[in-house]
Design a protein around this motif. Structure first.
Motif, PDB file in Angstrom:
ATOM      1  N   VAL A  77       6.770  55.463   4.254  1.00 14.62           N
ATOM      2  CA  VAL A  77       7.974  55.878   3.533  1.00 14.62           C
ATOM      3  C   VAL A  77       7.833  55.488   2.062  1.00 14.62           C
ATOM      4  O   VAL A  77       7.939  54.313   1.699  1.00 14.62           O
ATOM      5  CB  VAL A  77       9.230  55.255   4.168  1.00 14.62           C
ATOM      6  N   LYS A 104       9.653  56.484  -0.534  1.00  9.85           N
ATOM      7  CA  LYS A 104      10.859  56.636  -1.357  1.00  9.85           C
ATOM      8  C   LYS A 104      10.966  55.522  -2.399  1.00  9.85           C
ATOM      9  O   LYS A 104      10.678  54.366  -2.096  1.00  9.85           O
ATOM     10  CB  LYS A 104      12.116  56.657  -0.482  1.00  9.85           C
ATOM     11  N   ILE A 143      13.476  62.152   6.026  1.00  9.82           N
ATOM     12  CA  ILE A 143      14.126  61.182   6.911  1.00  9.82           C
ATOM     13  C   ILE A 143      15.539  60.810   6.478  1.00  9.82           C
ATOM     14  O   ILE A 143      16.163  59.945   7.088  1.00  9.82           O
ATOM     15  CB  ILE A 143      13.275  59.884   7.013  1.00  9.82           C
ATOM     16  N   MET A 156      15.750  60.592  16.813  1.00 13.74           N
ATOM     17  CA  MET A 156      15.513  59.576  15.776  1.00 13.74           C
ATOM     18  C   MET A 156      16.749  58.700  15.654  1.00 13.74           C
ATOM     19  O   MET A 156      17.871  59.161  15.846  1.00 13.74           O
ATOM     20  CB  MET A 156      15.245  60.280  14.440  1.00 13.74           C
ATOM     21  N   VAL A 207      18.200  54.882  13.427  1.00 10.80           N
ATOM     22  CA  VAL A 207      18.037  53.646  12.659  1.00 10.80           C
ATOM     23  C   VAL A 207      18.772  52.570  13.453  1.00 10.80           C
ATOM     24  O   VAL A 207      19.914  52.779  13.860  1.00 10.80           O
ATOM     25  CB  VAL A 207      18.662  53.797  11.251  1.00 10.80           C
ATOM     26  N   MET A 241      11.281  50.464  11.740  1.00  7.07           N
ATOM     27  CA  MET A 241      11.052  50.389  10.304  1.00  7.07           C
ATOM     28  C   MET A 241      10.265  49.092  10.042  1.00  7.07           C
ATOM     29  O   MET A 241       9.741  48.482  10.970  1.00  7.07           O
ATOM     30  CB  MET A 241      12.395  50.420   9.562  1.00  7.07           C
ATOM     31  N   SER A 242      10.181  48.689   8.797  1.00  4.46           N
ATOM     32  CA  SER A 242       9.349  47.521   8.477  1.00  4.46           C
ATOM     33  C   SER A 242       9.704  46.282   9.298  1.00  4.46           C
ATOM     34  O   SER A 242       8.822  45.553   9.740  1.00  4.46           O
ATOM     35  CB  SER A 242       9.469  47.185   6.994  1.00  4.46           C
ATOM     36  N   ARG A 270       8.709  54.547  10.899  1.00  9.47           N
ATOM     37  CA  ARG A 270       8.958  54.886   9.491  1.00  9.47           C
ATOM     38  C   ARG A 270       8.871  53.595   8.672  1.00  9.47           C
ATOM     39  O   ARG A 270       9.791  52.793   8.668  1.00  9.47           O
ATOM     40  CB  ARG A 270      10.331  55.549   9.346  1.00  9.47           C
ATOM     41  N   ILE A 271       7.739  53.392   8.013  1.00  9.36           N
ATOM     42  CA  ILE A 271       7.484  52.093   7.393  1.00  9.36           C
ATOM     43  C   ILE A 271       7.402  52.197   5.881  1.00  9.36           C
ATOM     44  O   ILE A 271       6.535  52.886   5.336  1.00  9.36           O
ATOM     45  CB  ILE A 271       6.194  51.495   7.966  1.00  9.36           C
ATOM     46  N   GLY A 272       8.315  51.511   5.210  1.00  8.30           N
ATOM     47  CA  GLY A 272       8.358  51.533   3.757  1.00  8.30           C
ATOM     48  C   GLY A 272       7.921  50.217   3.156  1.00  8.30           C
ATOM     49  O   GLY A 272       6.762  50.020   2.770  1.00  8.30           O
ATOM     50  N   SER A 273       8.851  49.267   3.074  1.00  4.89           N
ATOM     51  CA  SER A 273       8.627  48.053   2.293  1.00  4.89           C
ATOM     52  C   SER A 273       7.474  47.187   2.814  1.00  4.89           C
ATOM     53  O   SER A 273       6.797  46.540   2.012  1.00  4.89           O
ATOM     54  CB  SER A 273       9.916  47.238   2.206  1.00  4.89           C
ATOM     55  N   ARG A 291      11.610  47.425  -2.491  1.00  5.87           N
ATOM     56  CA  ARG A 291      12.101  48.521  -3.329  1.00  5.87           C
ATOM     57  C   ARG A 291      13.065  47.995  -4.371  1.00  5.87           C
ATOM     58  O   ARG A 291      13.855  47.095  -4.080  1.00  5.87           O
ATOM     59  CB  ARG A 291      12.848  49.555  -2.478  1.00  5.87           C
TER      60      ARG A 291
HETATM   61  C1  LIG Z   1      13.951  53.660   3.829  1.00 12.23           C
HETATM   62  C2  LIG Z   1      13.917  54.105   5.243  1.00 12.23           C
HETATM   63  C3  LIG Z   1      12.942  53.604   6.119  1.00 12.23           C
HETATM   64  C4  LIG Z   1      11.907  52.566   5.719  1.00 12.23           C
HETATM   65  O1  LIG Z   1      12.545  51.328   5.623  1.00 12.23           O
HETATM   66  P1  LIG Z   1      11.696  49.954   5.447  1.00 12.23           P
HETATM   67  O2  LIG Z   1      12.597  48.916   5.977  1.00 12.23           O
HETATM   68  O3  LIG Z   1      11.409  49.810   4.013  1.00 12.23           O
HETATM   69  O4  LIG Z   1      10.469  50.096   6.252  1.00 12.23           O
HETATM   70  C5  LIG Z   1      12.943  54.087   7.419  1.00 12.23           C
HETATM   71  N1  LIG Z   1      13.851  54.997   7.836  1.00 12.23           N
HETATM   72  C6  LIG Z   1      14.793  55.498   7.022  1.00 12.23           C
HETATM   73  C7  LIG Z   1      15.758  56.491   7.554  1.00 12.23           C
HETATM   74  C8  LIG Z   1      14.865  55.069   5.701  1.00 12.23           C
HETATM   75  O5  LIG Z   1      15.813  55.568   4.893  1.00 12.23           O
END
Ligand SMILES: *Cc1c(COP(=O)(O)O)cnc(C)c1O
Length: 243
Positions: free
Chosen positions: A45, A47, A93, A176, A178, A213-214, A229-232, A238
């Motif tokens: 991710v 973003k 997402i 999906m 969260v 997620m992370s 879905r892995i971002g940070s 961020r």
């Molecule tokens: C930002 C986001 C993520 C990633 O989140 P992290 O905690 O940074 O891994 C995953 N899913 C959705 C829907 C997001 O908006």
């Protein structure tokens, strides 16, 4: 120029390390759950991070990128389309307004946030008009009634899935969610997987579960997630975004 190149090399080294750490953690979680890592797709991710980071990740072998705002995603997709392999997949997402469906349909392989009939219709219409291959549609489920996050109520999932399955240009791919914030995510992931199983009775192909997620991907893998879905954890913290 030297500074820029040096910073780029540092960032590449940093992302290389984080990526291999996350791949190892995913492999560990799969081993613990007796699951095949091949069945788990990691979506990076990107973003709020610059397109250069996305390009580096692609160069390091990442094939799936995620974004939550069309405004940012379309620019990155266009920039990488020139250089990245044609196999690159963009996953949308975030909450999606119907008037952005046409734009998202230009670059997205998958939309993980399909949560209402009007969005199904707008995406189907966009795909038909663009004459592109079908978009993979995930039904986003709201597991904790938290306001503002989007997602269909669990009771509405079956009907929404039916509409997606009947829509031209959309491929019902899975569900999906969260996880609720600040509590053990596992019960929520288990509810999502249970929902997925009941959905698969009518739609055997809708096997995907986008969860984790992370902070909670190991629990998501244990519960049965197929798309993380892995971002940070990959890109670092961020900056706060306003709006
Ligand atoms: C930002 C986001 C993520 C990633 O989140 P992290 O905690 O940074 O891994 C995953 N899913 C959705 C829907 C997001 O908006």
């Amino acid at each position: 120029m030297t500074t820029g190149a040096g910073a780029g090399a540092d960032r590449r080294a940093e992302l290389t390390v984080r990526l291999s750490e996350i791949r190892a953690a995913i492999a560990d979680a799969c081993a613990a759950a007796q699951r095949d890592p091949f069945d788990v797709t990691m979506i990076a991710v990107t973003k709020t991070f610059p397109v250069d980071d996305a390009a580096l990740l692609v160069d390091l072998g990442v094939g799936d990128l995620g974004e939550n705002r069309d405004q940012d995603a379309k620019g990155k997709a266009a920039a990488l389309a020139a250089t990245a392999p044609g196999s690159l997949r963009w996953h949308f997402i975030g909450q999606l307004q119907t008037n952005k469906a046409r734009s998202v349909a230009r670059y997205a392989t998958a939309v993980h946030s399909v949560d209402r009939n009007s969005l199904v219709d707008a995406l189907a219409d966009a795909v038909t008009r663009l004459g592109r291959e079908p978009i993979q549609a995930f039904v986003q489920v709201n597991l904790d009634e938290a306001a503002g996050r989007g997602g269909a109520r669990p009771d509405d999932v079956a009907a929404l899935a039916e509409r997606i399955a009947a829509a031209p240009g959309l491929e019902l791919t899975g569900v999906m969610a969260v996880a609720p914030f600040g509590v053990d995510p596992r019960p929520a992931f288990d509810r999502l997987v249970t929902l997925s199983h009941s959905l698969q009775r009518d739609h055997p192909g809708a096997t995907a579960v986008s969860a984790g997620m992370s902070g909670d991907f190991a629990q998501a893998i244990a519960a049965g997630a197929t798309h993380l879905r892995i971002g940070s954890a990959l890109l670092g913290p961020r900056a706060q975004v306003v709006g």
